[in-house]
Design a protein around this motif. Structure first.
Motif, short mmCIF file in Angstrom:
data_model
loop_
_atom_site.label_atom_id
_atom_site.label_comp_id
_atom_site.label_asym_id
_atom_site.label_seq_id
_atom_site.Cartn_x
_atom_site.Cartn_y
_atom_site.Cartn_z
N THR A 12 -31.16 55.70 -33.96
CA THR A 12 -30.94 54.75 -32.76
C THR A 12 -32.14 53.85 -32.50
O THR A 12 -32.10 52.58 -32.68
N PRO A 70 -17.56 48.97 -38.21
CA PRO A 70 -17.48 48.96 -36.75
C PRO A 70 -17.41 50.17 -36.09
O PRO A 70 -18.06 50.56 -34.95
N GLU A 71 -16.52 51.13 -36.52
CA GLU A 71 -16.43 52.43 -36.16
C GLU A 71 -17.53 53.25 -36.16
O GLU A 71 -17.87 53.89 -35.13
N ARG A 74 -20.42 52.28 -33.85
CA ARG A 74 -20.48 52.62 -32.12
C ARG A 74 -20.33 54.23 -32.22
O ARG A 74 -20.13 54.65 -31.19
N ASP A 75 -20.35 54.81 -33.24
CA ASP A 75 -20.30 56.36 -33.13
C ASP A 75 -21.76 56.75 -32.35
O ASP A 75 -22.65 56.17 -32.68
N ARG A 76 -21.52 58.06 -31.86
CA ARG A 76 -22.61 58.87 -31.25
C ARG A 76 -23.61 59.16 -31.98
O ARG A 76 -24.86 58.99 -31.70
#
Length: 286
Positions: A12, A70-71, A74-76
């Motif tokens: 992140t 996109p999936e 946005r994953d944790r």
């Protein structure tokens, strides 16, 4: 904080640092690949004992991640998503049917590394994966259980059994810290490198286009076959012709033999009468 949470936080932070003006999907993918791919190749090698399969597993996982970016974005835990996909591909039982996998690859040059790899490869795949996630990657037990799709007690049982097998074969690795260090050393000793991110993205896009075209061609062929069947299929029921049955008491058909002289003369007379017959056979116009 567990190792998995630390890795997710690092990813992140790495992505946020590159988001100064605006982060394109390709830049975000390349950042994730640069952070995760080197370690994942080494982990896949510990799972399979095959260098080429380890690189292929990581590349296939990232190609799938790029197709579903996109999936994944946005994953944790994007790193965990790619790691789970890499492990699933590396441990697929279908690899055993590939011609290139019928013979084992050369083992590590170091005797200690060979001994550890031999023990690891004797463990069942779920036990090997659980051991690597817990003692190698550093996930805690609930995270390990979730990634291996098992309950926490089941994951704990697999971990204990794997440690017992290793301790029985290699007593020096009975300590968890020593085992963690040795796993890292064995994986780092091999010259394992993944391809560059743009190459992986391009290969994934080509694969996606190929399967899309194959699906379109299959659909067109299916439509054509269906149309041809509808045009040529019968529109009503036609009962099948019953097979012939021999009837009792009916004499068999006999072929005609040669004509006698009298029959030959009669046939000639009849043929002449057809053209020049008696007057009563000639039509009269009134």
């Amino acid at each position: 904080m567990t190792q998995g949470q630390v890795d997710a936080a690092k990813v992140t932070v790495c992505l946020e640092k590159q988001q100064a003006p605006a982060l394109t999907p390709a830049q975000a993918f390349d950042a994730l690949y640069a952070f995760c791919a080197p370690a994942l190749v080494r982990q896949a090698y510990l799972l399979t004992g095959r260098r080429e399969l380890a690189r292929e597993s990581v590349e296939r996982a990232f190609q799938l991640a790029w197709q579903r970016w996109p999936e994944v974005a946005r994953d944790r835990d994007p790193a965990g998503w790619v790691r789970a996909t890499t492990y699933e591909y590396a441990l697929s039982p279908w690899h055993r049917f590939r011609p290139s996998h019928r013979h084992p690859e050369p083992p590590p040059s170091d005797a200690g590394d060979r001994a550890l790899m031999d023990v690891l490869l004797t463990l069942p795949a779920p036990y090997r994966r659980t051991l690597l996630l817990y003692d190698g990657v550093g996930l805690d037990l609930p995270e390990t259980a979730a990634e291996t799709e098992a309950s926490t007690p089941a994951a704990a049982g697999r971990l204990l059994h794997a440690r017992e097998v290793i301790a029985a074969r290699l007593p020096d690795l009975a300590d968890q810290s020593v085992l963690h260090r040795r796993l890292a050393e064995v994986a780092s000793a091999e010259q394992l490198r993944a391809r560059r991110p743009p190459t992986v993205r391009t290969a994934g896009e080509r694969r996606s286009r190929f399967w899309a075209r194959a699906a379109i061609a299959f659909t067109v062929a299916l439509i054509g076959t269906t149309t041809f069947t509808l045009r040529t299929a019968p529109t009503h029921y036609e009962p099948p012709v019953a097979p012939g049955v021999q009837v009792q008491g009916v004499p068999p058909r006999v072929a005609l033999g040669p004509l006698s002289e009298a029959e030959t003369r009669l046939r000639a007379k009849l043929r002449r009468s057809t053209v020049n017959g008696p007057e009563r056979l000639v039509p009269q116009f009134r």
